[in-house]
Design a protein around this motif. Structure first.
Motif, PDB file in Angstrom:
ATOM      1  N   PRO A 190       0.777  -1.244   0.000  1.00 42.70           N
ATOM      2  CA  PRO A 190       0.000   0.000   0.000  1.00 42.70           C
ATOM      3  C   PRO A 190       0.809   1.296   0.000  1.00 42.70           C
ATOM      4  O   PRO A 190       0.384   2.280  -0.607  1.00 42.70           O
ATOM      5  CB  PRO A 190      -0.846  -0.114   1.271  1.00 42.70           C
ATOM      6  N   ARG A 191       1.963   1.305   0.651  1.00 40.34           N
ATOM      7  CA  ARG A 191       2.692   2.560   0.820  1.00 40.34           C
ATOM      8  C   ARG A 191       3.770   2.728  -0.250  1.00 40.34           C
ATOM      9  O   ARG A 191       4.240   1.764  -0.844  1.00 40.34           O
ATOM     10  CB  ARG A 191       3.346   2.607   2.198  1.00 40.34           C
ATOM     11  N   GLU A 192       4.177   3.980  -0.458  1.00 37.61           N
ATOM     12  CA  GLU A 192       5.226   4.250  -1.430  1.00 37.61           C
ATOM     13  C   GLU A 192       6.518   3.543  -1.061  1.00 37.61           C
ATOM     14  O   GLU A 192       7.256   3.072  -1.937  1.00 37.61           O
ATOM     15  CB  GLU A 192       5.464   5.757  -1.569  1.00 37.61           C
ATOM     16  N   ASP A 193       6.804   3.438   0.234  1.00 34.76           N
ATOM     17  CA  ASP A 193       8.031   2.773   0.658  1.00 34.76           C
ATOM     18  C   ASP A 193       7.835   1.273   0.900  1.00 34.76           C
ATOM     19  O   ASP A 193       8.702   0.603   1.456  1.00 34.76           O
ATOM     20  CB  ASP A 193       8.629   3.442   1.899  1.00 34.76           C
ATOM     21  N   ASP A 194       6.686   0.750   0.438  1.00 39.28           N
ATOM     22  CA  ASP A 194       6.459  -0.693   0.448  1.00 39.28           C
ATOM     23  C   ASP A 194       6.841  -1.325  -0.892  1.00 39.28           C
ATOM     24  O   ASP A 194       6.650  -2.531  -1.082  1.00 39.28           O
ATOM     25  CB  ASP A 194       4.985  -1.009   0.726  1.00 39.28           C
ATOM     26  N   VAL A 195       7.319  -0.516  -1.826  1.00 35.02           N
ATOM     27  CA  VAL A 195       7.759  -1.015  -3.131  1.00 35.02           C
ATOM     28  C   VAL A 195       9.093  -0.379  -3.490  1.00 35.02           C
ATOM     29  O   VAL A 195       9.448   0.689  -2.990  1.00 35.02           O
ATOM     30  CB  VAL A 195       6.728  -0.720  -4.241  1.00 35.02           C
ATOM     31  N   TRP A 196       9.796  -1.018  -4.386  1.00 40.20           N
ATOM     32  CA  TRP A 196      11.144  -0.544  -4.734  1.00 40.20           C
ATOM     33  C   TRP A 196      11.117   0.727  -5.566  1.00 40.20           C
ATOM     34  O   TRP A 196      12.074   1.507  -5.547  1.00 40.20           O
ATOM     35  CB  TRP A 196      11.929  -1.640  -5.445  1.00 40.20           C
ATOM     36  N   ASP A 197      10.018   0.962  -6.315  1.00 41.83           N
ATOM     37  CA  ASP A 197       9.904   2.191  -7.108  1.00 41.83           C
ATOM     38  C   ASP A 197       8.430   2.533  -7.264  1.00 41.83           C
ATOM     39  O   ASP A 197       7.723   1.913  -8.065  1.00 41.83           O
ATOM     40  CB  ASP A 197      10.571   2.031  -8.473  1.00 41.83           C
ATOM     41  N   HIS A 198       7.984   3.498  -6.485  1.00 37.62           N
ATOM     42  CA  HIS A 198       6.560   3.856  -6.465  1.00 37.62           C
ATOM     43  C   HIS A 198       6.037   4.256  -7.838  1.00 37.62           C
ATOM     44  O   HIS A 198       5.009   3.742  -8.302  1.00 37.62           O
ATOM     45  CB  HIS A 198       6.357   4.993  -5.458  1.00 37.62           C
ATOM     46  N   LYS A 199       6.718   5.130  -8.524  1.00 37.91           N
ATOM     47  CA  LYS A 199       6.229   5.632  -9.817  1.00 37.91           C
ATOM     48  C   LYS A 199       6.178   4.533 -10.862  1.00 37.91           C
ATOM     49  O   LYS A 199       5.222   4.442 -11.642  1.00 37.91           O
ATOM     50  CB  LYS A 199       7.097   6.790 -10.293  1.00 37.91           C
ATOM     51  N   LYS A 200       7.188   3.682 -10.897  1.00 35.08           N
ATOM     52  CA  LYS A 200       7.216   2.619 -11.896  1.00 35.08           C
ATOM     53  C   LYS A 200       6.156   1.566 -11.654  1.00 35.08           C
ATOM     54  O   LYS A 200       5.735   0.873 -12.589  1.00 35.08           O
ATOM     55  CB  LYS A 200       8.601   1.964 -11.922  1.00 35.08           C
ATOM     56  N   LEU A 201       5.705   1.439 -10.413  1.00 35.78           N
ATOM     57  CA  LEU A 201       4.759   0.367 -10.083  1.00 35.78           C
ATOM     58  C   LEU A 201       3.314   0.833  -9.965  1.00 35.78           C
ATOM     59  O   LEU A 201       2.434   0.028  -9.653  1.00 35.78           O
ATOM     60  CB  LEU A 201       5.184  -0.313  -8.784  1.00 35.78           C
ATOM     61  N   LEU A 202       3.051   2.093 -10.248  1.00 34.34           N
ATOM     62  CA  LEU A 202       1.687   2.600 -10.119  1.00 34.34           C
ATOM     63  C   LEU A 202       0.702   1.895 -11.048  1.00 34.34           C
ATOM     64  O   LEU A 202      -0.496   1.854 -10.771  1.00 34.34           O
ATOM     65  CB  LEU A 202       1.664   4.109 -10.397  1.00 34.34           C
ATOM     66  N   ARG A 203       1.198   1.347 -12.144  1.00 38.19           N
ATOM     67  CA  ARG A 203       0.333   0.622 -13.084  1.00 38.19           C
ATOM     68  C   ARG A 203       0.593  -0.878 -13.054  1.00 38.19           C
ATOM     69  O   ARG A 203       0.174  -1.599 -13.960  1.00 38.19           O
ATOM     70  CB  ARG A 203       0.535   1.171 -14.499  1.00 38.19           C
ATOM     71  N   VAL A 204       1.270  -1.330 -12.026  1.00 40.10           N
ATOM     72  CA  VAL A 204       1.569  -2.749 -11.876  1.00 40.10           C
ATOM     73  C   VAL A 204       0.679  -3.328 -10.782  1.00 40.10           C
ATOM     74  O   VAL A 204       0.585  -2.770  -9.678  1.00 40.10           O
ATOM     75  CB  VAL A 204       3.061  -2.961 -11.529  1.00 40.10           C
ATOM     76  N   VAL A 205       0.020  -4.443 -11.089  1.00 37.98           N
ATOM     77  CA  VAL A 205      -0.873  -5.067 -10.118  1.00 37.98           C
ATOM     78  C   VAL A 205      -0.125  -5.343  -8.811  1.00 37.98           C
ATOM     79  O   VAL A 205       0.978  -5.879  -8.814  1.00 37.98           O
ATOM     80  CB  VAL A 205      -1.455  -6.379 -10.686  1.00 37.98           C
ATOM     81  N   SER A 206      -0.735  -4.918  -7.726  1.00 40.57           N
ATOM     82  CA  SER A 206      -0.276  -4.984  -6.331  1.00 40.57           C
ATOM     83  C   SER A 206       0.015  -3.614  -5.764  1.00 40.57           C
ATOM     84  O   SER A 206       0.111  -3.451  -4.549  1.00 40.57           O
ATOM     85  CB  SER A 206       0.944  -5.885  -6.106  1.00 40.57           C
ATOM     86  N   HIS A 207       0.141  -2.590  -6.643  1.00 41.92           N
ATOM     87  CA  HIS A 207       0.441  -1.246  -6.132  1.00 41.92           C
ATOM     88  C   HIS A 207      -0.383  -0.166  -6.831  1.00 41.92           C
ATOM     89  O   HIS A 207      -0.116   1.022  -6.674  1.00 41.92           O
ATOM     90  CB  HIS A 207       1.937  -0.961  -6.279  1.00 41.92           C
ATOM     91  N   THR A 208      -1.387  -0.566  -7.599  1.00 45.50           N
ATOM     92  CA  THR A 208      -2.201   0.421  -8.308  1.00 45.50           C
ATOM     93  C   THR A 208      -3.088   1.181  -7.322  1.00 45.50           C
ATOM     94  O   THR A 208      -3.473   0.643  -6.273  1.00 45.50           O
ATOM     95  CB  THR A 208      -3.090  -0.253  -9.365  1.00 45.50           C
TER      96      THR A 208
END
Length: 262
Positions: free
Chosen positions: A155-173
């Motif tokens: 859910p959080r920006e710091d829960d993924v390695w790259d927030h912007k790159k993963l905004l359209r990737v399932v699990s972080h949309t």
């Protein structure tokens, strides 16, 4: 009463029985919640786990897919399961400890590859699953409860390695994150892991597609420990066993632990 609880998507409990045994021996959590067991209950290697002191087991299984299990040193009572979104999958089971704490073990659908329910049925199922979880928590407000599992959302920006790159990737949309937030709010759940570790990148899953997963560190925090607000302050000592991802023939998830004094 103090107890330590662990959650781990094991990605086949029979294939990785030795890894489960190793974590049980090294860490000794009082309760271990497993997801994606990929086994009927009668095929789970229960005797091995019982020999290590985990005599109390509540599970729901199916052949080759899904499956959830709660292994415990402490006595537990099976208090049922729910088939959210009517998928017919073994994705939820609940157990109650002698002190009255209910533990919910969830395996939320991953949601496929495309974050669009119009072209990807699995993504729609994931959103519907979360919606029904939310509605259940609204209708039957949980108390003195802990919710753990692979929720398949970071859910959080710091829960993924790259927030912007993963905004359209399932699990972080954004739509998934919003659905998860509504589910959390409906049950008045507190994210115990982030209560304990409020800042900094934190992951529990690293893709098999990355041959050097540790150095690349392109992870996501998909595995969660929540508690209802009435007991959340009893939670502490949260941690991710990152090194377990480096075991031979590992799951792509690492165990997440927390201790509760209740």
């Amino acid at each position: 009463m103090s107890f330590t609880l662990a959650t781990w998507n094991i990605n086949s409990v029979r294939l990785r029985e030795p890894l489960v045994a190793q974590v049980l021996q090294e860490e000794g959590p009082d309760v271990l919640c497993l997801q994606e067991c990929k086994s009927p209950v009668d095929k789970i290697p229960l005797e091995q786990f019982r020999a290590l002191g985990y005599e109390h087991i509540v599970a729901r299984g199916q052949k080759g897919y899904n499956g959830v299990a709660i292994l415990s040193k402490l006595p537990i009572e099976d208090v049922g399961d729910r088939d959210f979104a009517q998928l017919g999958h073994a994705r939820h089971v609940a157990a109650k400890l002698a002190n009255g704490v209910t533990i919910h073990n969830f395996y939320v659908p991953a949601g496929g590859d495309k974050p669009d329910r119009e072209v990807n049925v699995k993504f729609g199922q994931k959103l519907d699953y979360l919606t029904e979880m939310r509605d259940w928590f609204h209708a039957e407000a949980p108390q003195k409860a802990i919710l753990v599992g692979d929720l398949n959302i970071a859910p959080r920006e710091d829960d993924v390695w790259d927030h912007k790159k993963l905004l359209r990737v399932v699990s972080h949309t954004p739509v998934e994150v919003e659905h998860l937030a509504q589910t959390q709010d409906a049950g008045n759940w507190v994210d115990v892991t982030r209560q304990d570790i409020p800042e900094g990148n934190l992951y529990s899953w690293w893709s098999y597609r990355s041959p050097d997963w540790d150095t690349a560190d392109k992870g996501r925090r998909l595995d969660h420990v929540w508690a209802t607000r009435d007991i959340a302050n009893a939670g502490h000592s949260s941690r991710v066993l990152r090194h377990v991802r480096g075991y031979e023939k590992p799951s792509d998830h690492a165990p997440v632990l927390a201790t509760f004094d209740l």
